[in-house]
Design a protein around this motif. Sequence first.
Motif, PDB file in Angstrom:
ATOM      1  N   PHE A   1       0.934  -1.330   0.031  1.00  0.00           N
ATOM      2  CA  PHE A   1       0.061   0.044   0.153  1.00  0.00           C
ATOM      3  C   PHE A   1       0.911   1.133   0.029  1.00  0.00           C
ATOM      4  CE2 PHE A   1       0.856  -0.879   4.419  1.00  0.00           C
ATOM      5  CZ  PHE A   1       0.994   0.436   5.132  1.00  0.00           C
ATOM      6  N   ARG A   2       2.201   1.258   0.345  1.00  0.00           N
ATOM      7  CA  ARG A   2       3.043   2.448   0.426  1.00  0.00           C
ATOM      8  C   ARG A   2       3.532   2.965  -1.020  1.00  0.00           C
ATOM      9  NH1 ARG A   2       6.432  -0.484   5.067  1.00  0.00           N
ATOM     10  NH2 ARG A   2       5.996  -1.934   3.759  1.00  0.00           N
ATOM     11  N   VAL A   3       3.222   1.846  -1.864  1.00  0.00           N
ATOM     12  CA  VAL A   3       4.157   2.129  -3.314  1.00  0.00           C
ATOM     13  C   VAL A   3       2.955   2.624  -4.272  1.00  0.00           C
ATOM     14  CG1 VAL A   3       5.059   0.821  -5.113  1.00  0.00           C
ATOM     15  CG2 VAL A   3       5.624   0.185  -2.835  1.00  0.00           C
ATOM     16  N   GLY A   4       3.338   3.329  -5.242  1.00  0.00           N
ATOM     17  CA  GLY A   4       2.450   3.738  -6.194  1.00  0.00           C
ATOM     18  C   GLY A   4       2.505   2.742  -7.585  1.00  0.00           C
ATOM     19  N   GLU A   5       3.467   3.361  -8.551  1.00  0.00           N
ATOM     20  CA  GLU A   5       3.414   2.481  -9.906  1.00  0.00           C
ATOM     21  C   GLU A   5       4.932   1.578  -9.674  1.00  0.00           C
ATOM     22  OE1 GLU A   5       1.689   2.854 -12.542  1.00  0.00           O
ATOM     23  OE2 GLU A   5       0.711   4.350 -11.515  1.00  0.00           O
ATOM     24  N   VAL A   6       4.602   0.420 -10.167  1.00  0.00           N
ATOM     25  CA  VAL A   6       5.935  -0.581 -10.150  1.00  0.00           C
ATOM     26  C   VAL A   6       6.062  -0.866 -11.641  1.00  0.00           C
ATOM     27  CG1 VAL A   6       6.555  -2.667  -9.625  1.00  0.00           C
ATOM     28  CG2 VAL A   6       5.069  -1.570  -8.038  1.00  0.00           C
TER      29      VAL A   6
ATOM     30  N   ALA B   1      12.230  -0.108   4.703  1.00  0.00           N
ATOM     31  CA  ALA B   1      12.420   1.200   3.944  1.00  0.00           C
ATOM     32  C   ALA B   1      11.429   2.126   3.575  1.00  0.00           C
ATOM     33  CB  ALA B   1      13.467   0.893   2.794  1.00  0.00           C
ATOM     34  N   LEU B   2      10.239   1.162   3.204  1.00  0.00           N
ATOM     35  CA  LEU B   2       9.134   1.891   2.860  1.00  0.00           C
ATOM     36  C   LEU B   2       8.391   2.672   3.600  1.00  0.00           C
ATOM     37  CD1 LEU B   2       7.681  -0.821   0.463  1.00  0.00           C
ATOM     38  CD2 LEU B   2       8.997   1.069  -0.389  1.00  0.00           C
ATOM     39  N   ILE B   3       7.777   3.760   3.243  1.00  0.00           N
ATOM     40  CA  ILE B   3       7.170   4.738   4.297  1.00  0.00           C
ATOM     41  C   ILE B   3       5.788   5.135   3.887  1.00  0.00           C
ATOM     42  CG2 ILE B   3       9.050   5.640   5.676  1.00  0.00           C
ATOM     43  CD1 ILE B   3       8.985   8.132   3.699  1.00  0.00           C
TER      44      ILE B   3
END
Length: 384
Positions: free
Chosen positions: A272-277, A382-384
């Motif tokens: 959920f902390r990520v936009g595009e991959v 690391a993800l925020i």
Amino acid sequence: MNTKNLRKGTVAVHAGVEPDPTTGAIMTPIYQTSTFAQEAPGVHKGYEYARTQNPTRHALEKSIAALENAQFGYCFASGMAATDTLMKLLKPGDEVLVTNDLYGGTYRIFTKVFAEYGIKFKFISMASAEDVQSHFTSSVKMVWIETPTNPLMNIIDIAEISKMAKANGALAVVDNTFATPILQNPLDLGADIVVHSVTKYIGGHSDTVLGAVATNKEDIAEKLAFLQNSCGAIPGPQDCFLVLRGIKTLQLRMQRHCENGEKIAAFLSNDFRVGEVYWPGLDSHKNHAIAKKQMHGFGGMISFTPKEDKIDKAIQILKNFKLFTLAESLGGVESLCGLPSMMTHASIPKEEREKAGLKDSLIRLSVGIEDAEDLLEDLDQALI
Ligand code: P1T
């Protein structure tokens, strides 16, 4: 050894490397010499002067050519030196169609160096091959394809665009750095020339800067040999030796890069902390079908944006990493991370980057061959 009908893993171990004729040494020695004794003027053992020919370099050139299913291979002091040499196949007034998403240094040499010599560059999206057709004119003499592209992992249809280039009398050049000859062989798909930053996966250990060009066209090979000798951007024998050593494990390393890449792309896609991959192995990638058609695996390069599209967020994530090292370059055994907008692609003006879809907040990962679980734990913290 003739490796023509052997498989890639075997070619990587054996091609170019013969036991040393004087001692039987299994590994090609580092011929650290600038010149070679002649019996009489012009009578020698095939080597005159080390800019022109060097046995360690020759072994590497044969190895890379064999991996790319090419008859001819040439090595250079860096990937950029290889690109520089290819531009010298052109003349003032010639035009090059270039993918609009590509390594920042390639953009820089085209726009800041060769544009000054009267060569024209047109940067276009090549995601859809049909869109490329309308850009051909009689001045277009070369099409420059990078696939997967750096850093957006766009996939370009090598076979389709090479066919178009041929029909229009232009050379199709593919920068195969991200895929490596293990995952993709552009010459088999119709390209005329393949170019590598050997610094990356082929070398594989982040200890050498080197470039290579391979082709099956004899006339081009002759010109490349002439340019290599005339301009002199050759790699030293010790660097060639290091790459020869690295190449032996290229197939094994690529298998692991692909496995780890798949796990990390899946993790990022579900977080959920990520936009595009951006990873060509994902079903959601817009050219996944072309990637499946022309690649034997999807590699270890992945880009993503933080959910909140802010550069500060990306910088914080990069600072949080403990295992991924913040550094330029890619393709080594160790995992690296970077912010293309401020690092590898800072030489492309912001408006050009944005036109190509490259956001300031995009993070690029070069996934290494460590244990995937450790990499996933590092990403998670690391993800925020
Ligand atoms: O660094 P050098 O060996 O000169 O290669 C240049 C080059 C050419 N082509 C591609 C696709 C590349 O990615 C590079 C170099 N790229 C980086 C240093 C980087 O971090 O993206």
